[in-house]
Write an enzyme that holds these catalytic residues in place. Structure first.
Site: not given
Ligand SMILES: NC(=O)c1ccc[n+]([C@@H]2O[C@H](COP(=O)([O-])OP(=O)(O)OC[C@H]3O[C@@H](n4cnc5c(N)ncnc54)[C@H](OP(=O)(O)O)[C@@H]3O)[C@@H](O)[C@H]2O)c1
Length: 300
Positions: A135, A112, A68
């Site tokens: 998210d 994460q 990422k």
């Protein structure tokens, strides 16, 4: 002259094979858009920023963070990162979240998953500023989705909608059946695909363990979406001939990916996501779309 049965048997009819629906071209298109929007912000002196938090020393998680960060750099994002030890307390984690929440140069924040078992992920998620929730899983954002208010969308459901749209699969007015009502995938996807928009607007049914004869529903689906996490749960007999089949659910055994949809479904489906490289790439792309939108929201 008679045709010998052995020569007739020697020419097997190939099994019909479904059209594949790869995620990579969808992700490329989304990321190209993100990159140009990031460049537009930088031209105004604003560097979009996606912060990441890793807790513990899980190799796979550290690898996902590196991917990422590389992607963030290639798109023109800053990506400040904090790595907490596996012994970190909930308060330690909340202190780092608070720091990123308050930092005006950080526009989006990713914790994460998974985090060590002694920590409460949901409590950490609740601590994230909903406007920085990359998210799209903060309860306030799920509430926005339910109410039809714009906000960060859950990445995998949004990725599946984009995948269907990109491949020209009509969704509006069609029968979509989702197997699985989990908070990450099935439930938000049902809300998304039932919304009144051209790329959604479907008749959505959600089935789960409470519906033991769920195949009665999946067999009539124009679009069947697996959102379970039970390898091979979708077999050809669960699919209407010619239907579109999307495999969202996966289980990992070590690094081996085991999808919900058995590969043999390609013989019955009209279109199907590939075993690897279907929904996954679109999820990552949607994460960056949420990040760029978070940055843009701060300056409009
Ligand atoms: N591709 C990606 O990028 C991506 C991203 C996110 C998630 N995922 C995957 O998507 C899957 C779903 O995630 P989630 O967090 O929503 O999962 P979850 O919360 O575990 O939900 C799983 C759902 O499947 C249902 N289910 C389980 N076994 C079943 C069975 N034998 N028959 C019928 N229904 C069954 C459960 O029913 P009950 O509710 O009745 O228990 C539940 O609704 C997981 O495999 C996850 O790894 C993939």
């Amino acid at each position: 002259m008679s045709i010998s049965s052995s020569s007739a048997a020697a020419a097997p009819t190939p099994a019909p094979s479904a059209r594949l629906l790869p995620g990579a071209p969808v992700a490329d298109q989304i990321l190209a858009d993100v990159e140009s929007r990031a460049a537009a912000l930088r031209a105004r002196g604003i560097t979009p920023s996606l912060a990441t938090i890793l807790v513990g020393d899980d190799d796979a998680s550290a690898g996902y963070i590196r991917i990422k960060q590389r992607q963030a750099a290639s798109l023109g994002f800053a990506s400040p990162h904090r790595h907490l030890p596996a012994t970190a307390t909930q308060d330690d984690l909340h202190a780092v979240i608070d720091e990123f929440n308050e930092d005006r140069d950080v526009h989006a924040l990713l914790i994460q998953y998974p985090i060590p078992q002694h920590l409460d992920y949901d409590a950490a998620l609740m601590r994230v500023d909903p406007d920085k929730d990359v998210d799209g899983m903060h309860p306030l954002n799920l509430g926005r989705l339910a109410a039809g208010i714009p906000g960060p969308l859950p990445c995998t459901p949004a990725g599946i909608e984009a995948l269907l749209a990109h491949h020209g699969i009509p969704v509006s007015g069609r029968e979509v059946v989702i197997l699985g009502r989990g908070a990450t995938l099935g439930r938000p996807l049902a809300m998304l695909l039932a919304q009144k928009r051209p790329t959604a607007n479907a008749a959505v049914t959600v089935v789960h363990t409470g519906v033991p004869d769920w195949s009665r529903y999946t067999r009539r689906a124009d679009i069947l979406i697996a959102a379970v996490g039970v390898p091979g749960i979708i077999q050809p007999e669960h699919v209407k001939p010619g239907a579109v089949v999307v495999g969202g659910g996966v289980r990992y055994e070590g690094r081996r990916l085991l999808p919900d949809v058995d590969e043999s479904c390609a013989a019955v489906a009209g279109a199907i996501t590939p075993r690897v490289g279907g929904v996954g790439p679109t999820t990552v792309a949607m994460l960056f779309r949420n990040a760029i939108e978070a940055a843009e929201r701060r300056f409009t």
